[in-house]
Design an enzyme around this catalytic site. Sequence first.
Site, PDB file in Angstrom:
ATOM      1  N   HIS A   1       0.876  -1.173   0.000  1.00 19.88           N
ATOM      2  CA  HIS A   1       0.000   0.000   0.000  1.00 19.88           C
ATOM      3  C   HIS A   1       0.912   1.221   0.000  1.00 19.88           C
ATOM      4  O   HIS A   1       2.013   1.172   0.545  1.00 19.88           O
ATOM      5  CB  HIS A   1      -0.836  -0.042   1.285  1.00 19.88           C
ATOM      6  CG  HIS A   1      -1.881   1.013   1.401  1.00 19.88           C
ATOM      7  ND1 HIS A   1      -1.591   2.299   1.785  1.00 19.88           N
ATOM      8  CD2 HIS A   1      -3.218   0.969   1.199  1.00 19.88           C
ATOM      9  CE1 HIS A   1      -2.714   2.999   1.816  1.00 19.88           C
ATOM     10  NE2 HIS A   1      -3.711   2.222   1.468  1.00 19.88           N
TER      11      HIS A   1
ATOM     12  N   ASP B   1       3.397  -4.348   8.016  1.00 25.47           N
ATOM     13  CA  ASP B   1       2.165  -3.579   7.864  1.00 25.47           C
ATOM     14  C   ASP B   1       1.005  -4.537   8.136  1.00 25.47           C
ATOM     15  O   ASP B   1       0.694  -5.394   7.301  1.00 25.47           O
ATOM     16  CB  ASP B   1       2.103  -2.999   6.447  1.00 25.47           C
ATOM     17  CG  ASP B   1       0.776  -2.284   6.162  1.00 25.47           C
ATOM     18  OD1 ASP B   1      -0.145  -2.367   6.995  1.00 25.47           O
ATOM     19  OD2 ASP B   1       0.685  -1.660   5.087  1.00 25.47           O
TER      20      ASP B   1
ATOM     21  N   GLN C   1      -4.178  -4.927   7.211  1.00 27.70           N
ATOM     22  CA  GLN C   1      -5.198  -5.870   6.721  1.00 27.70           C
ATOM     23  C   GLN C   1      -5.110  -7.242   7.387  1.00 27.70           C
ATOM     24  O   GLN C   1      -5.897  -8.120   7.054  1.00 27.70           O
ATOM     25  CB  GLN C   1      -5.063  -6.039   5.196  1.00 27.70           C
ATOM     26  CG  GLN C   1      -5.340  -4.780   4.396  1.00 27.70           C
ATOM     27  CD  GLN C   1      -6.799  -4.329   4.424  1.00 27.70           C
ATOM     28  OE1 GLN C   1      -7.692  -5.067   4.843  1.00 27.70           O
ATOM     29  NE2 GLN C   1      -7.044  -3.109   3.984  1.00 27.70           N
TER      30      GLN C   1
ATOM     31  N   LYS D   1     -10.067  -0.008  10.778  1.00 26.61           N
ATOM     32  CA  LYS D   1     -10.274  -1.197   9.944  1.00 26.61           C
ATOM     33  C   LYS D   1     -10.637  -2.413  10.786  1.00 26.61           C
ATOM     34  O   LYS D   1     -10.838  -3.501  10.256  1.00 26.61           O
ATOM     35  CB  LYS D   1      -9.008  -1.503   9.137  1.00 26.61           C
ATOM     36  CG  LYS D   1      -8.730  -0.481   8.035  1.00 26.61           C
ATOM     37  CD  LYS D   1      -7.519  -0.900   7.235  1.00 26.61           C
ATOM     38  CE  LYS D   1      -6.939   0.218   6.415  1.00 26.61           C
ATOM     39  NZ  LYS D   1      -7.734   0.537   5.222  1.00 26.61           N
TER      40      LYS D   1
ATOM     41  N   CYS E   1      -4.824   2.533  -3.619  1.00 36.15           N
ATOM     42  CA  CYS E   1      -3.604   3.019  -2.966  1.00 36.15           C
ATOM     43  C   CYS E   1      -2.470   2.009  -3.059  1.00 36.15           C
ATOM     44  O   CYS E   1      -1.651   1.885  -2.150  1.00 36.15           O
ATOM     45  CB  CYS E   1      -3.840   3.388  -1.499  1.00 36.15           C
ATOM     46  SG  CYS E   1      -4.967   4.744  -1.304  1.00 36.15           S
TER      47      CYS E   1
HETATM   48  N1  PMP Z   1      -1.591  -0.696   4.602  1.00 33.13           N
HETATM   49  C1  PMP Z   1      -2.569  -1.435   4.081  1.00 33.13           C
HETATM   50  C2  PMP Z   1      -2.264  -2.836   3.644  1.00 33.13           C
HETATM   51  C3  PMP Z   1      -3.853  -0.894   3.966  1.00 33.13           C
HETATM   52  O1  PMP Z   1      -4.830  -1.629   3.448  1.00 33.13           O
HETATM   53  C4  PMP Z   1      -4.094   0.426   4.421  1.00 33.13           C
HETATM   54  C5  PMP Z   1      -5.467   1.058   4.305  1.00 33.13           C
HETATM   55  N2  PMP Z   1      -6.106   0.880   3.077  1.00 33.13           N
HETATM   56  C6  PMP Z   1      -3.037   1.144   4.961  1.00 33.13           C
HETATM   57  C7  PMP Z   1      -1.803   0.559   5.041  1.00 33.13           C
HETATM   58  C8  PMP Z   1      -3.196   2.551   5.442  1.00 33.13           C
HETATM   59  O2  PMP Z   1      -4.078   2.608   6.515  1.00 33.13           O
HETATM   60  P1  PMP Z   1      -4.552   4.013   7.065  1.00 33.13           P
HETATM   61  O3  PMP Z   1      -5.142   4.740   5.905  1.00 33.13           O
HETATM   62  O4  PMP Z   1      -5.547   3.667   8.099  1.00 33.13           O
HETATM   63  O5  PMP Z   1      -3.341   4.689   7.602  1.00 33.13           O
END
Ligand code: PMP
Length: 428
Positions: free
Chosen positions: A136, A213, A216, A239, A379
């Site tokens: 991401h 990270d 998810q 999430k 993203c």
């Molecule tokens: N890493 C992953 C794998 C994600 O799916 C996301 C959110 N889509 C993020 C990071 C970023 O999370 P946040 O926008 O809550 O900072």
Amino acid sequence: PLPLDVEAIRADFPILSRTVRGGKKLVYLDSGATAQKPRAVLDAERDFYENHNAAVHRGAHQLAEEATDLYEEARRKIGRFIGTDDEREIVFTRNTTDAINLVAYALSNAATAKEEAFRRYAVRQGDEIVVTEMEHHANLVPWQQLCERTGATLRWLGLTDDGRLDLADLGTVINERTKLVAVTHQSNILGTINPLEPIVARAREVGALVLVDGAQSVPHQPVDVAELGADFLAFSGHKMLGPSGIGVLWGRYDVLDALPPFLTGGSMIEVVRMEGSTFAAPPQRFEAGVPMTAQAIGLGAAVDYLTALGMDKVDEHEQAITAYALQKLQEIPGVTVIGPVDTVARGGAVSFTVEGIHPHDVGQVLDDLGIAVRVGHHCAWPVVRRYGVPATTRATFYVHTGYDDIDALADGVREAQRFFGVVPGEVK
Ligand code: PMP
């Protein structure tokens, strides 16, 4: 039957009883972007503001004491949820993005830190940072920027055609110059669950730090930091049924303790003089200013909710839903799943394309039917580029997702094909 009682769970989520687009039942298949909140989380936040609101770690009054106790209790709870009894290892952040930036800035600040104790993990010119092509943007752009600030080089592990990490170059991509490896536990777009063990083992061989990270993974499967063996784990409250505005950076205590601060100001200091300041021990060193207190308490309530369901069951539930979704979607001519098509080492994010229809149009037809999905590059732009598609439609699942939601999705995709007159195999 599914492992979780979907009807009972749905009753806990007020938003799931509303209708959308002129009276349609809401089919929420966008938990991967942000999860809906059960009443217990909403109540916890409201109770904080109605009964205990105060700035934590400050006031000399009863409310401040209660607020501090609730905030610190949430920290302990969240620690236990990911397998640590040491609450000093839990740093509250705004979200995953914030947590990752904290580490990236601490590592570059370390290079110029006045205190020798803070220079141990400094990233400098000639060092290397390793990511994957599956990240991401939150776990990619901060590392690109770190490299720009320091003169370090970014390297990455590529992907296989079937949506998995390509570990063939592991031994060379991660090498003696590597200072940190940043890797997603579960891809938000492909659904792939990455094999962290060989990556962590290789990083250990060369003395590199590892950041996982968990945005998810932590919401959807049992995650234990002791088992991961990494140095950092980042995740977002919003999430995992919690409020927005609260996230977590878990860090190994000795590593956190060797890092200089990122943001500075109140609450994170030890002694302040006009000539200079010294800093508190973790986690306070990384929590400058009055923190997101109600949000942290709300996240504590979310963790209680998930714990009561059982993370093993949450995981099994989503495995069953994912298997069903993969089957139902692939039965539709013209639908291609982007990412692993089996359920081995795969979580509940199913991205797909529909031949002849732009993903945004698929999303539009689904939205008209009350079905909420995400469309676009999610993203993770390099991922859609890697698989040669402009964008995908993505369905993601959670504890309230039932087979009926997947049936609605599959019917909706067929409806989009009829609407745009692109039913493969049929002569128009
Ligand atoms: N890493 C992953 C794998 C994600 O799916 C996301 C959110 N889509 C993020 C990071 C970023 O999370 P946040 O926008 O809550 O900072």
